[in-house]
Design a protein around this motif. Structure first.
Motif, PDB file in Angstrom:
ATOM      1  N   TYR B  18      37.710  37.606  40.027  1.00  0.00           N
ATOM      2  CA  TYR B  18      36.652  37.412  41.128  1.00  0.00           C
ATOM      3  C   TYR B  18      36.668  38.904  41.584  1.00  0.00           C
ATOM      4  O   TYR B  18      36.243  39.820  41.927  1.00  0.00           O
ATOM      5  CB  TYR B  18      36.897  36.503  42.068  1.00  0.00           C
ATOM      6  CG  TYR B  18      35.614  36.498  43.253  1.00  0.00           C
ATOM      7  CD1 TYR B  18      35.016  36.297  43.214  1.00  0.00           C
ATOM      8  CD2 TYR B  18      36.313  36.757  44.643  1.00  0.00           C
ATOM      9  CE1 TYR B  18      33.761  36.513  44.274  1.00  0.00           C
ATOM     10  CE2 TYR B  18      35.358  37.940  45.521  1.00  0.00           C
ATOM     11  CZ  TYR B  18      33.737  36.755  45.667  1.00  0.00           C
ATOM     12  OH  TYR B  18      33.370  37.564  46.270  1.00  0.00           O
ATOM     13  N   TYR B  19      37.579  39.134  42.277  1.00  0.00           N
ATOM     14  CA  TYR B  19      38.008  40.601  42.849  1.00  0.00           C
ATOM     15  C   TYR B  19      37.672  41.212  41.459  1.00  0.00           C
ATOM     16  O   TYR B  19      37.919  43.022  41.884  1.00  0.00           O
ATOM     17  CB  TYR B  19      39.296  40.632  43.564  1.00  0.00           C
ATOM     18  CG  TYR B  19      39.497  40.043  45.103  1.00  0.00           C
ATOM     19  CD1 TYR B  19      38.137  40.818  45.758  1.00  0.00           C
ATOM     20  CD2 TYR B  19      39.807  38.506  44.961  1.00  0.00           C
ATOM     21  CE1 TYR B  19      37.849  39.548  46.699  1.00  0.00           C
ATOM     22  CE2 TYR B  19      39.970  37.744  46.577  1.00  0.00           C
ATOM     23  CZ  TYR B  19      38.490  38.766  46.949  1.00  0.00           C
ATOM     24  OH  TYR B  19      38.464  38.175  48.863  1.00  0.00           O
ATOM     25  N   ALA B  20      38.084  41.127  40.358  1.00  0.00           N
ATOM     26  CA  ALA B  20      38.489  42.578  38.770  1.00  0.00           C
ATOM     27  C   ALA B  20      36.745  42.123  38.634  1.00  0.00           C
ATOM     28  O   ALA B  20      35.833  43.261  38.244  1.00  0.00           O
ATOM     29  CB  ALA B  20      39.129  42.117  38.587  1.00  0.00           C
ATOM     30  N   LEU B  21      36.339  41.406  38.594  1.00  0.00           N
ATOM     31  CA  LEU B  21      34.851  40.964  38.523  1.00  0.00           C
ATOM     32  C   LEU B  21      33.678  41.840  39.215  1.00  0.00           C
ATOM     33  O   LEU B  21      32.392  41.577  39.144  1.00  0.00           O
ATOM     34  CB  LEU B  21      34.237  39.454  37.704  1.00  0.00           C
ATOM     35  CG  LEU B  21      35.280  39.635  36.806  1.00  0.00           C
ATOM     36  CD1 LEU B  21      35.210  38.329  35.829  1.00  0.00           C
ATOM     37  CD2 LEU B  21      34.938  40.420  35.232  1.00  0.00           C
ATOM     38  N   LYS B  22      34.653  41.524  40.745  1.00  0.00           N
ATOM     39  CA  LYS B  22      33.604  41.318  42.208  1.00  0.00           C
ATOM     40  C   LYS B  22      32.599  43.226  41.620  1.00  0.00           C
ATOM     41  O   LYS B  22      31.260  42.636  41.488  1.00  0.00           O
ATOM     42  CB  LYS B  22      33.513  41.910  42.766  1.00  0.00           C
ATOM     43  CG  LYS B  22      32.833  41.511  44.284  1.00  0.00           C
ATOM     44  CD  LYS B  22      32.902  40.694  45.363  1.00  0.00           C
ATOM     45  CE  LYS B  22      33.660  41.741  46.441  1.00  0.00           C
ATOM     46  NZ  LYS B  22      33.555  41.006  47.767  1.00  0.00           N
ATOM     47  N   PRO B  23      33.055  44.100  41.508  1.00  0.00           N
ATOM     48  CA  PRO B  23      32.129  45.799  41.434  1.00  0.00           C
ATOM     49  C   PRO B  23      31.330  45.257  40.354  1.00  0.00           C
ATOM     50  O   PRO B  23      30.439  46.515  40.469  1.00  0.00           O
ATOM     51  CB  PRO B  23      33.933  46.115  40.660  1.00  0.00           C
ATOM     52  CG  PRO B  23      35.365  45.431  41.608  1.00  0.00           C
ATOM     53  CD  PRO B  23      34.618  44.414  41.571  1.00  0.00           C
ATOM     54  N   VAL B  24      31.979  44.180  38.894  1.00  0.00           N
ATOM     55  CA  VAL B  24      30.967  44.727  37.518  1.00  0.00           C
ATOM     56  C   VAL B  24      29.657  44.624  38.920  1.00  0.00           C
ATOM     57  O   VAL B  24      28.316  44.831  38.219  1.00  0.00           O
ATOM     58  CB  VAL B  24      30.959  44.001  36.985  1.00  0.00           C
ATOM     59  CG1 VAL B  24      29.754  44.295  36.397  1.00  0.00           C
ATOM     60  CG2 VAL B  24      32.825  44.510  36.051  1.00  0.00           C
ATOM     61  N   TYR B  25      29.594  43.340  38.759  1.00  0.00           N
ATOM     62  CA  TYR B  25      28.118  42.797  39.929  1.00  0.00           C
ATOM     63  C   TYR B  25      27.543  43.906  40.959  1.00  0.00           C
ATOM     64  O   TYR B  25      26.485  44.024  41.188  1.00  0.00           O
ATOM     65  CB  TYR B  25      28.217  41.610  40.371  1.00  0.00           C
ATOM     66  CG  TYR B  25      26.977  40.715  41.241  1.00  0.00           C
ATOM     67  CD1 TYR B  25      25.848  39.709  39.815  1.00  0.00           C
ATOM     68  CD2 TYR B  25      27.000  40.655  42.033  1.00  0.00           C
ATOM     69  CE1 TYR B  25      24.844  39.609  40.404  1.00  0.00           C
ATOM     70  CE2 TYR B  25      26.020  40.259  43.224  1.00  0.00           C
ATOM     71  CZ  TYR B  25      24.944  39.897  41.636  1.00  0.00           C
ATOM     72  OH  TYR B  25      23.471  39.027  42.107  1.00  0.00           O
ATOM     73  N   ARG B  26      28.782  44.481  41.842  1.00  0.00           N
ATOM     74  CA  ARG B  26      28.158  45.111  42.522  1.00  0.00           C
ATOM     75  C   ARG B  26      26.822  46.188  41.465  1.00  0.00           C
ATOM     76  O   ARG B  26      26.351  46.791  42.050  1.00  0.00           O
ATOM     77  CB  ARG B  26      28.590  45.727  43.207  1.00  0.00           C
ATOM     78  CG  ARG B  26      28.345  45.942  45.001  1.00  0.00           C
ATOM     79  CD  ARG B  26      29.399  46.495  46.174  1.00  0.00           C
ATOM     80  NE  ARG B  26      30.248  45.524  45.858  1.00  0.00           N
ATOM     81  CZ  ARG B  26      32.037  46.056  46.683  1.00  0.00           C
ATOM     82  NH1 ARG B  26      32.096  46.870  46.416  1.00  0.00           N
ATOM     83  NH2 ARG B  26      32.471  45.023  47.014  1.00  0.00           N
ATOM     84  N   ARG B  27      27.763  46.845  40.454  1.00  0.00           N
ATOM     85  CA  ARG B  27      27.370  48.106  40.297  1.00  0.00           C
ATOM     86  C   ARG B  27      25.727  47.645  39.880  1.00  0.00           C
ATOM     87  O   ARG B  27      24.992  48.062  39.206  1.00  0.00           O
ATOM     88  CB  ARG B  27      28.718  48.691  38.990  1.00  0.00           C
ATOM     89  CG  ARG B  27      28.354  50.080  39.037  1.00  0.00           C
ATOM     90  CD  ARG B  27      28.752  50.397  38.721  1.00  0.00           C
ATOM     91  NE  ARG B  27      30.596  50.596  39.564  1.00  0.00           N
ATOM     92  CZ  ARG B  27      31.866  50.169  38.590  1.00  0.00           C
ATOM     93  NH1 ARG B  27      31.507  51.134  37.771  1.00  0.00           N
ATOM     94  NH2 ARG B  27      33.091  50.375  39.259  1.00  0.00           N
ATOM     95  N   HIS B  28      26.111  46.818  38.595  1.00  0.00           N
ATOM     96  CA  HIS B  28      24.569  46.214  38.378  1.00  0.00           C
ATOM     97  C   HIS B  28      24.729  44.456  38.283  1.00  0.00           C
ATOM     98  O   HIS B  28      24.772  43.810  37.413  1.00  0.00           O
ATOM     99  CB  HIS B  28      25.031  46.189  36.594  1.00  0.00           C
ATOM    100  CG  HIS B  28      25.715  46.930  36.009  1.00  0.00           C
ATOM    101  ND1 HIS B  28      24.694  47.977  35.524  1.00  0.00           N
ATOM    102  CD2 HIS B  28      27.652  48.042  35.408  1.00  0.00           C
ATOM    103  CE1 HIS B  28      25.254  49.199  35.117  1.00  0.00           C
ATOM    104  NE2 HIS B  28      26.754  48.758  35.179  1.00  0.00           N
TER     105      HIS B  28
END
Lengths: 159, 229
Positions: B18-28
């Motif tokens: 979750y914490y690794a993939l969250k920034p991906v969602y925040r960016r796109h």
């Protein structure tokens, strides 16, 4: 320094113990925001837990979380709890909500047979249904909103 | 490996994913980058490779699901913060919540019958538009399986993020009220998270619509159960 000064002005001797607690929370939020965040999440969790236990014990038709939500709104409206002393914790809980959903999705592992048999049909029902709900909700709200605005404008023109 | 250690490991993988993939969602922020889709996908892949046993998985991760309770309570703060917005717009909000919930139930039952789904699947699908803890409650009341309902609710959430984006692009909506309500009534918490990325007012309206729609469903569940009997 400005904040410390602010605390001294609100920290009069006539204030109740509750107010002092809130003042302490604000001081903590100022000095150690991380600790305040953890404490606020903990407080919200305890409050939910107590309401959940009460709802179960009293056999209320409402779930504990809804009871807790309603009670907290009442406490906020009565100014017993100032919103500032729970803001950080609440914002964090809401921001991380997707994380709390993830294990619920994994329940799919237990229903693989159903997914194989009816999966595509279920997915179609959910997709089409959700689109219908979204479009009709948005159109209804927008229509009432426009109608209300027209009426308000009409009233001001009439004057 | 002992089962206790395995479930602890799955909890660690869930959190790390979750914490690794969250920034991906925040960016796109798109529906296919949502942690609600990517993390379960990652878990399924790992589960296929290493063998996932659901009781082992849920033993430690059920604490995360429990946190949905305090998260529901936390909605009190945005509602309180935007009390003026609510007071000024209570009529369109009420119409959206009551009308939207009615459409949700009717369309769901109609479509599910049309698709020829099983009786208990149909009943479990009914409350899928409202927030998980309340949906599971309603599901039990109307004779569905709360476990399945939780799954349908989450699928609705992921679908709602995508469909909401689509609806906003093609529907000429004038008010933030309508843009928010469609997420809250149609896609509960997941939709609300998306609505906040559209705008602050949209997010608030969405969270409020979600809570009200959920409450309405819980209150009407006994009536609905009698109708379906």
């Amino acid at each position: 320094m400005k904040t410390i000064h602010f605390h001294h002005t609100t920290h009069g001797p006539s204030l109740s113990a509750m107010r002092t607690l809130h003042a302490r929370m604000r001081l903590l939020a100022h000095r150690r925001p991380q600790a305040a965040l953890v404490l606020q999440v903990l407080l919200l969790t305890l409050f939910w837990y107590a309401c959940d236990a009460a709802a179960r014990r009293l056999h209320l038709p409402l779930p504990g979380s809804v009871l807790a939500l309603g009670l907290l709104l009442v406490l906020l409206a009565a100014r017993v709890v100032p919103a500032t002393s729970l803001r950080r914790g609440a914002d964090w809980l809401l921001a991380e909500m997707l994380l709390f959903f993830i294990p619920a999705v994994m329940a799919v592992w237990q229903h693989l047979d159903l997914v194989r048999a009816e999966g595509p049909r279920i997915l179609a029902v959910i997709l089409v249904g959700t689109l219908i709900v979204m479009v009709s909700t948005a159109v209804m709200v927008d229509l009432v909103w426009r109608w209300q605005r027209l009426r308000r404008e009409g009233r001001t023109h009439a004057r | 490996m002992p089962a206790e250690l395995v479930s602890l490991l799955w909890l660690a993988v869930t959190l790390a994913g979750y914490y690794a993939l969250k920034p991906v969602y925040r960016r796109h922020p798109r529906w296919w980058t949502s942690p609600l889709l990517l993390v379960p996908l990652l878990l399924v892949v790992l589960g296929v490779i290493f063998g996932l046993n659901y009781p082992d998985y849920i033993r430690d991760t059920h604490w995360l699901v429990l946190m949905l309770g305090p998260a529901t309570v936390a909605f009190a703060l945005p509602i309180w913060r935007h009390r003026r917005l609510i007071r000024e717009n209570w009529l369109p909000l009420l119409v959206g919540v009551v009308g939207g919930s009615a459409v949700a139930m009717l369309s769901c039952w109609g479509l599910a019958s049309l698709a020829g789904l099983d009786e208990d699947v149909r009943r479990s699908l009914l409350p899928r538009s409202i927030t998980t803890p309340l949906a599971m409650l309603v599901s039990g009341e109307v004779g569905g399986e709360p476990d399945l309902t939780a799954l349908f609710v989450v699928i609705t959430g992921v679908a709602g993020i995508a469909l909401g984006e689509l609806t906003l692009r093609f529907l000429p909506l004038r008010s933030a009220l309508a843009r928010g309500a469609l997420f809250g009534v149609g896609a509960h918490g997941a939709g609300t998270a998306k609505a906040y990325s559209v705008g602050n007012e949209e997010g608030t309206v969405s969270s409020l619509a979600m809570v009200l729609a959920g409450l309405l469903n819980v209150l009407l569940a006994p009536l609905l159960a009698r109708l379906l009997h």
